[in-house]
Every structure is written in structure tokens, then in C-alpha cells.
Design a protein around this motif. Structure first.
Motif, mmCIF file in Angstrom:
data_model
loop_
_atom_site.group_PDB
_atom_site.id
_atom_site.type_symbol
_atom_site.label_atom_id
_atom_site.label_comp_id
_atom_site.label_asym_id
_atom_site.label_seq_id
_atom_site.Cartn_x
_atom_site.Cartn_y
_atom_site.Cartn_z
ATOM 1 N N SER A 139 0.840 -1.194 0.000
ATOM 2 C CA SER A 139 0.000 0.000 0.000
ATOM 3 C C SER A 139 0.877 1.246 0.000
ATOM 4 N N SER B 78 0.589 3.851 1.893
ATOM 5 C CA SER B 78 0.833 4.188 3.297
ATOM 6 C C SER B 78 -0.121 3.365 4.158
ATOM 7 N N PRO B 79 0.121 3.276 5.472
ATOM 8 C CA PRO B 79 -0.674 2.373 6.321
ATOM 9 C C PRO B 79 -2.172 2.634 6.284
ATOM 10 N N SER C 150 4.063 -1.033 3.498
ATOM 11 C CA SER C 150 3.707 0.324 3.085
ATOM 12 C C SER C 150 4.950 1.021 2.550
ATOM 13 N N SER D 105 8.615 4.416 4.646
ATOM 14 C CA SER D 105 8.405 3.627 5.858
ATOM 15 C C SER D 105 9.700 2.945 6.282
#
Length: 246
Positions: free
Chosen positions: A191, A193-194, A221, A233
Motif C-alpha cells: 500500500s 501508506s498504512p 507500506s 516507511s
């Protein structure tokens, strides 16, 4: 992050990628795939659709005992990949072949412990008349069926096939692969971001089904939060630390 000296050159820690002759540029998908694929005890590697040679060179850096072949149908991209290989420390272990994987499959003498691909993923709609990124990413020259046929023929009995695809295409690919006796052993949901939904899948397939239930999906992420303006990340930084010039 790797440092571009211009829009057409990226400098990594141990090699440089020129990309002015390639429609597909250096991107997160290829970097993730090459940094994630397991290379322990791997000695023969095939990169299908090698493009600039980025994935092949990253794998050569990670596994110093491996011999690597990159197959690329586009003549300009294949020539650029060869130039990138020639300028790297891995010239004696990486070979670029210009041609289709369908043709290469008919003439290949052996099998591979690891096959990787950042393949075409758009399987429908209208193709633009303009050459470039859109046409490279369409599955006309390499359908997923042809890709799976080649992998089934070229993968060693205990070998792994690793690839990266968009989320929906990846889910479809997992099901299609079963009809070619290729089974998913690992699936990583990627993804931005989370807090955002997955938009990519990293897949590892083998010729035999995994024992028992398939392992639970992993997750990764790219950014710690938000989007491209936020820090990468910690997991992404750890995965790519050996390659990027900070």
C-alpha cells in the motif's frame, strides 16, 4: 533514494541505470520486486522483460554466486540494458538477450532457480497508437497466459517465480496461475501508506502447492504516512538499504 543525475540516469550504490532508451523507467515496482525476492542458494536467475536491466543488476548485487539472464523484446531497451550491465561490476554474471520470452523458451537449454518479472498488467481496453509506457504496459506482446507457459517450462522443480502486479490483476493472476500448476506460496499486500488500501501485490509462486494452509498475507507500506511528500516507511527503507544512496 537513488540519486538521478538527470531524468534519464539513476545512481545506485553499486551501479548506474541509464534509461533514455526505455519506455519503462526506474520505478518502485521493480525496486520492490528485486529487493524482496528470496535469493538464498539461487544460482540461475531469469528476468523476463528486463527493461533497463535494473532488476537483473539488483539481483546480481544481492546474490554474488548467481548467473543471470535478462530477456527483453524491445531492441532499444535491450541495448540500453546491455550498456548498463557493461558499466556495472556484474558484467561477467549478467547476460541480456534481445527477443521475446516465447522464442527464448523454445531454445533455452536449462531451467532457473528463480524467475522474476515486472510484467504487463493492462489486459483490456483500447491501445494508444503512440509508442511508450502505455503500450509497454499492455499485455499484447506478452499475455499472462504466455508468461505462465514460459515459467512452467523454465522454472526448476524447486524454483520460485516472483512478480509484482497491481492489486486486482494480481488476484486474477493467482487464480490463473493454478491452471498452469503454479501455486502461490507468498503474497505481500503493498500500500502507499498504512491508512490506504493495497494497490500492488508481490507474489511468489512455485510448482507445488504450499503445505497446509497458505501462509497469511504479509503487508508493506511505501510511505510512513500520507503520500510522496512523507518519509519512506521503516520497512521499505530496510528492504532497500543496500541500494539507495541517501
Amino acid at each position: 533514494m537513488a540519486k538521478p543525475t538527470s531524468s534519464n540516469v539513476f545512481r545506485f550504490k553499486q551501479f548506474v541505470i541509464a534509461q533514455d532508451q526505455c519506455a519503462m523507467k526506474v520505478g518502485t515496482d521493480g525496486i520492490l520486486l528485486a529487493a524482496w525476492a528470496k535469493v538464498e542458494e539461487v544460482r540461475q536467475i531469469l528476468d523476463i522483460g528486463t527493461g533497463t536491466g535494473l532488476i537483473a543488476l539488483m539481483l546480481a548485487q544481492r546474490q554474488t554466486q548467481a548467473q543471470i539472464i535478462g530477456v527483453e523484446i524491445d531492441q532499444g531497451a535491450a541495448e540500453q540494458a546491455q550498456n548498463n550491465v557493461a558499466a556495472s561490476p556484474f558484467l561477467d554474471r549478467v547476460k541480456i538477450i534481445q527477443g521475446s520470452i516465447q522464442d527464448y523458451t523454445q531454445t533455452a537449454a536449462g531451467t532457473f532457480d528463480l524467475i522474476v518479472s515486472n510484467p504487463p498488467f493492462f489486459t483490456g481496453g483500447v491501445i494508444s497508437e503512440q509508442e511508450g509506457r502505455a503500450s509497454v504496459r499492455h499485455t499484447v506482446k506478452l499475455s499472462h497466459q504466455d508468461l505462465l507457459r514460459s515459467v512452467q517450462r523454465l522454472l526448476a522443480p524447486e524454483g520460485s517465480f516472483c512478480l509484482v502486479l497491481p492489486w486486482l490483476e494480481g488476484l486474477r493472476f493467482v487464480e490463473l496461475a493454478k491452471s498452469y500448476q503454479l501455486y502461490t506460496w507468498q503474497k505481500i499486500k503493498v500500500s502507499p501508506s498504512p491508512e490506504k488500501s493495497p494497490n500492488r501485490l508481490l507474489l511468489s509462486l512455485r510448482k507445488t502447492p504450499p503445505p497446509g494452509d497458505m501462509p497469511e498475507d504479509g503487508a508493506l507500506s511505501i510511505y510512513a504516512r500520507g503520500g510522496a511528500d512523507s518519509p519512506r516507511s521503516a520497512a521499505y527503507q530496510k528492504l532497500t538499504a543496500d541500494f539507495f544512496i541517501r
